[in-house]
Scaffold this motif. Structure first.
Motif, mmCIF file in Angstrom:
data_model
loop_
_atom_site.group_PDB
_atom_site.id
_atom_site.type_symbol
_atom_site.label_atom_id
_atom_site.label_comp_id
_atom_site.label_asym_id
_atom_site.label_seq_id
_atom_site.Cartn_x
_atom_site.Cartn_y
_atom_site.Cartn_z
ATOM 1 N N VAL A 449 -48.455 108.311 53.266
ATOM 2 C CA VAL A 449 -49.590 108.835 52.499
ATOM 3 C C VAL A 449 -49.988 107.805 51.454
ATOM 4 N N LEU A 450 -51.280 107.470 51.416
ATOM 5 C CA LEU A 450 -51.827 106.561 50.413
ATOM 6 C C LEU A 450 -52.766 107.340 49.501
ATOM 7 N N ASP A 455 -58.577 102.812 39.975
ATOM 8 C CA ASP A 455 -58.229 101.548 40.646
ATOM 9 C C ASP A 455 -56.758 101.463 41.025
ATOM 10 N N GLN A 456 -55.980 102.530 40.784
ATOM 11 C CA GLN A 456 -54.546 102.472 41.044
ATOM 12 C C GLN A 456 -54.206 103.114 42.384
ATOM 13 N N TRP A 457 -53.557 102.353 43.261
ATOM 14 C CA TRP A 457 -53.096 102.860 44.553
ATOM 15 C C TRP A 457 -51.612 103.207 44.474
ATOM 16 N N THR A 458 -51.227 104.235 45.226
ATOM 17 C CA THR A 458 -49.818 104.606 45.358
ATOM 18 C C THR A 458 -49.534 104.927 46.815
ATOM 19 N N GLN A 459 -48.244 104.870 47.168
ATOM 20 C CA GLN A 459 -47.818 105.194 48.532
ATOM 21 C C GLN A 459 -46.561 106.046 48.466
ATOM 22 N N GLY A 460 -46.429 106.960 49.425
ATOM 23 C CA GLY A 460 -45.226 107.770 49.491
ATOM 24 C C GLY A 460 -45.096 108.476 50.823
ATOM 25 N N PRO A 461 -43.925 109.080 51.048
ATOM 26 C CA PRO A 461 -43.735 109.855 52.281
ATOM 27 C C PRO A 461 -44.540 111.150 52.263
ATOM 28 N N ASP A 463 -47.622 113.446 49.461
ATOM 29 C CA ASP A 463 -48.506 113.265 48.318
ATOM 30 C C ASP A 463 -47.824 113.671 47.016
ATOM 31 N N TYR A 464 -46.568 114.156 47.081
ATOM 32 C CA TYR A 464 -45.818 114.504 45.877
ATOM 33 C C TYR A 464 -44.877 113.382 45.441
ATOM 34 N N GLU A 465 -44.535 112.509 46.345
ATOM 35 C CA GLU A 465 -43.600 111.421 46.050
ATOM 36 C C GLU A 465 -44.332 110.105 46.266
ATOM 37 N N GLN A 466 -44.828 109.530 45.193
ATOM 38 C CA GLN A 466 -45.674 108.352 45.285
ATOM 39 C C GLN A 466 -45.134 107.210 44.423
ATOM 40 N N THR A 467 -45.281 105.992 44.943
ATOM 41 C CA THR A 467 -44.868 104.780 44.236
ATOM 42 C C THR A 467 -46.078 103.860 44.097
ATOM 43 N N PRO A 468 -46.351 103.313 42.917
ATOM 44 C CA PRO A 468 -47.502 102.420 42.743
ATOM 45 C C PRO A 468 -47.426 101.205 43.668
ATOM 46 N N ILE A 469 -48.566 100.831 44.236
ATOM 47 C CA ILE A 469 -48.684 99.631 45.061
ATOM 48 C C ILE A 469 -50.003 98.950 44.716
ATOM 49 N N THR A 470 -50.167 97.722 45.185
ATOM 50 C CA THR A 470 -51.409 96.990 44.944
ATOM 51 C C THR A 470 -52.476 97.436 45.933
ATOM 52 N N GLU A 471 -53.727 97.130 45.593
ATOM 53 C CA GLU A 471 -54.829 97.441 46.508
ATOM 54 C C GLU A 471 -54.682 96.646 47.803
ATOM 55 N N GLU A 472 -54.193 95.412 47.693
ATOM 56 C CA GLU A 472 -54.013 94.580 48.887
ATOM 57 C C GLU A 472 -52.999 95.215 49.838
ATOM 58 N N LYS A 473 -51.904 95.747 49.288
ATOM 59 C CA LYS A 473 -50.910 96.378 50.148
ATOM 60 C C LYS A 473 -51.469 97.645 50.782
ATOM 61 N N ALA A 474 -52.261 98.410 50.016
ATOM 62 C CA ALA A 474 -52.863 99.621 50.572
ATOM 63 C C ALA A 474 -53.778 99.277 51.749
ATOM 64 N N LYS A 475 -54.586 98.229 51.589
ATOM 65 C CA LYS A 475 -55.483 97.825 52.672
ATOM 66 C C LYS A 475 -54.687 97.328 53.884
ATOM 67 N N ALA A 476 -53.578 96.657 53.621
ATOM 68 C CA ALA A 476 -52.747 96.161 54.724
ATOM 69 C C ALA A 476 -52.144 97.318 55.518
ATOM 70 N N ILE A 477 -51.734 98.380 54.805
ATOM 71 C CA ILE A 477 -51.179 99.555 55.497
ATOM 72 C C ILE A 477 -52.264 100.223 56.327
ATOM 73 N N MET A 478 -53.481 100.361 55.775
ATOM 74 C CA MET A 478 -54.584 100.956 56.534
ATOM 75 C C MET A 478 -54.884 100.145 57.793
ATOM 76 N N ASP A 479 -54.772 98.810 57.683
ATOM 77 C CA ASP A 479 -55.062 97.956 58.840
ATOM 78 C C ASP A 479 -54.063 98.168 59.974
ATOM 79 N N GLN A 480 -52.898 98.747 59.655
ATOM 80 C CA GLN A 480 -51.922 99.032 60.710
ATOM 81 C C GLN A 480 -52.370 100.185 61.611
ATOM 82 N N TYR A 481 -53.353 100.939 61.126
ATOM 83 C CA TYR A 481 -53.824 102.101 61.885
ATOM 84 C C TYR A 481 -55.337 102.010 62.082
#
Length: 671
Positions: A449-450, A455-461, A463-481
């Motif tokens: 879940v992203l 401007d702050q992105w987070t990721q987690g298993p 939507d209740y458990e989230q860890t801050p990540i960069t926008e670049e990492k968020a876009k990279a995860i989206m590109d996997q799908y």
């Protein structure tokens, strides 16, 4: 396990109970008592003074077990101020003047303050086998040490313990009233009616219930919490901080002759305190009809209204000892009947065409459809949505067509699904593993879940458990799908027969009826006046069809405000909800919706005015203006990113003056 977890699992119990168990946590983290070691001494001294002097009239101060500090960050109008530390009393409503209950409650509360301030011993276990339910549920104990302390305090002050609680829902109120022998909390000739009664019974005698009170002489329908506690039992009590300087207090004799203490705060909250034989009966009255933490004077219960509420209650009630086994059986049978009546049974349709003509009865040029085999079983599902995402799908199951509602979902490569929710400040992308079975019964497995807030992105298993990540990492995860491009077709072009599309079918159904026929259709649709008090017939969208505007019956949140709740119209052979929010009528066919948001920042309230017009069935936003109480300033959006001067705001408000709402009693229309 926490008391809140238990209560949430119970379902339709009043929301106040969800918060009750957390008071311990709040107290432990934020309350700092002034001279806490002197609490017991102060109580003892109070008892001595009462014994040596003329007995004085009961006041809320007599129920205090100490003081706490808190920080005030907003003034009475809601404007942010420089934070200031203040003090207020911590009240136990069941004991006073140093009696056994007050001393026991003070000792229990002091124990909770220091025993586990960070709640490191608490967990989410719904049932601790080593702790009897009597202690775990009724007294909120989650360790054996806490249960032992309850026993110690009860023995010290010669108080008996309450049994395991019996929660009851609003549809089970008759069971509570009958089995407890109470019958009714209001006098039979009072003319008052109790609705939506729910709460807790703590056998053998104590109870804590919420009711909505419908009575003459009081604006709206105030919510009243009724607490009853015997003086020879250790009560379930979580004392709360109260600024007594806000309360006016006076003695009052109820209509049945019962002497009472009444107290009313400048925020509209009231107390009614009675002392029936060997018991305390306290009514906590929500007399703030504004839904705001910073109400105006005209939105508050008056002294006369609080006295009117006090006059309708029966203070002579004496709960009887009930047969617990019989009561639990009645409650279980009631739950089963309720579940059977309210269990969702999905609609079935004979074919995809039947489904489409049944569900899509109003033309929507934005909707599209396509067919795709989501499960790989060789049978295509019908997907319906817009902008490349589907929000509904229909599938064949045992010869019938079933509908499945999802969030806006994109199909990604390798069968992965991406559910998306987004607005201008926030978005969430949840990726789900491919479905390998029926879409109706499938267990959806989340891959990741992203989320983005500003401007702050987070990721987690989740939507209740989230860890801050960069926008670049968020876009990279989206590109996997990567998303799959599906072939979409306008839904109105769906062929429901060889001769007709859905668009043709709906156009043929859009017939106009006479005014008399239209009114009769509206009457049959309403059936009765259960939900509405007033109406008006008016074409508000300019399509030549008179619309039915409806005002809801007054309740504790609406008061006597003269705005409409909803508007109905008749198009395409059916009654359609045209407007689904509160609105005022303004000049030039404009509707004004007024709402308050409190979710943007703690303590901050923002009042918004949204001006709309309807063209046919389509809503057109004209202008928006909001007043931020915290900054005492105007803005052109909810978030303060569009600043606006007071002159600009007033110019917009003046552009759309309200007209006479023209409300008529609903009974005149139905009869």
């Amino acid at each position: 396990m926490t008391g809140k977890d238990l209560l949430i699992g119970l379902g339709d119990i009043s929301p106040k109970y969800y918060e009750e168990a957390e008071k311990e946590t709040i107290a432990s983290k934020h309350r700092t008592f002034r001279r806490p070691l002197l609490i017991a001494a102060v109580i003892a001294l109070t008892a001595l003074l009462v014994g040596c002097a003329v007995v004085h009239a009961l006041r809320l101060q007599d129920m205090s077990i100490g003081q706490e500090t808190y920080t005030q960050s907003f003034d009475d109008s809601g404007r942010a101020i420089e934070p200031v530390e203040k003090t207020r009393d911590v009240l136990t409503l069941f004991g006073h003047n140093g009696d056994a209950i007050q001393q026991a409650t003070a000792e229990w509360f002091a124990f909770l303050e220091t025993y586990d301030p960070d709640r490191k011993y608490a967990d989410n276990n719904p049932d601790h086998a080593e702790i009897p339910n009597q202690y775990e549920y009724t007294y909120g104990c989650y360790t054996a040490d806490m249960a032992a302390k309850v026993d110690e305090i009860a023995a010290k002050y010669n108080l008996k313990l309450l049994e395991e609680w019996l929660p009851f829902q609003a549809w089970q109120s008759d069971i509570f009233l009958e089995e407890s022998g109470i019958g009714s909390l209001v006098l039979p000739d009072s003319g008052a009616e109790m609705t939506r009664l729910s709460g807790m019974f703590y056998p053998p005698y104590n109870f804590d219930v919420d009711i909505e009170l419908d009575m003459d002489g009081v604006q709206g329908k105030p919510w009243v919490t009724v607490l009853y506690a015997r003086k020879d039992y250790f009560p379930r009590d979580y004392p709360g901080g109260t600024d007594l300087s806000l309360y006016e207090q006076w003695d009052y004799t109820a209509s049945d002759g019962t002497p009472l203490l009444l107290a009313l705060s400048s925020k509209g909250h009231g107390y009614i305190v009675a002392e029936p034989e060997n018991a305390m009966m306290i009514l906590s009255v929500d007399g703030n009809f504004s839904m705001s933490a910073y109400p105006e004077a005209e939105e508050l219960m008056t002294r006369e209204e609080l006295e009117a509420v006090a006059d309708v209650f029966d203070y002579s009630i004496q709960p009887q000892i009930l047969d617990r086994t019989a009561v639990e059986q009645r409650l279980e049978e009631s739950n089963q009947a309720y579940d059977a009546e309210n269990t969702y049974v999905p609609e079935t349709y004979g074919s995809f065409t039947d489904y489409i003509t049944s569900m899509f009865t109003i033309p929507n040029e934005n909707l599209q459809y396509t067919f795709y085999d989501l499960t790989g079983d060789g049978e295509d599902e019908l997907l319906i949505g817009e902008n490349g995402a589907y929000g509904r799908l229909a599938t064949l199951c045992d010869g019938q067509t079933l509908e499945y509602i999802v969030a806006d979902t994109y199909l990604c490569e390798n069968g992965v699904e991406e559910a998306v929710s987004a607005n201008e400040r926030y978005e969430i992308h949840a990726y789900y593993a491919p479905i390998s079975e029926s879409v109706i019964d499938a267990e959806r497995t989340i891959l990741t879940v992203l989320e983005r807030e500003k401007d702050q992105w987070t990721q987690g298993p989740t939507d209740y458990e989230q860890t801050p990540i960069t926008e670049e990492k968020a876009k990279a995860i989206m590109d996997q799908y990567p998303r799959v491009e599906l072939k979409w077709t306008p839904l109105l072009n769906y062929p429901i027969s060889e001769e007709q599309t859905l668009g043709d079918y709906l156009k043929a159904k859009d017939v106009r009826v006479s005014h008399e026929e239209l009114l009769d259709i509206y009457k049959k649709y309403l059936n009765d006046d259960t939900y509405y008090s007033h109406y008006r017939i008016l074409d508000i969208n300019g399509d030549g069809v008179d619309d039915l505007l409806l005002k809801g019956k007054n309740d504790s949140f609406i008061g006597n405000t003269d705005f409409y709740w909803t508007a109905l119209t008749y198009r395409y052979g059916r009654v359609v909800n045209l407007v689904n929010y509160n609105f005022y009528l303004c000049e030039q066919g404009v509707l004004e919706s007024v709402s308050t948001r409190t979710d943007l920042a703690p303590g901050v309230e923002i009042n918004g005015h949204q001006f709309m017009q309807y063209v046919g069935l389509d809503e057109v936003l004209l202008e928006f203006v909001a007043y931020n109480k915290a900054t005492a300033s105007w803005q052109g959006d909810w978030y303060g990113e569009v600043p606006m001067t007071e002159e600009e705001a007033n110019a917009i408000l003046a552009k759309y003056p309200r007209i006479d709402q023209g409300m008529l009693p609903i009974a005149d229309f139905l009869n």
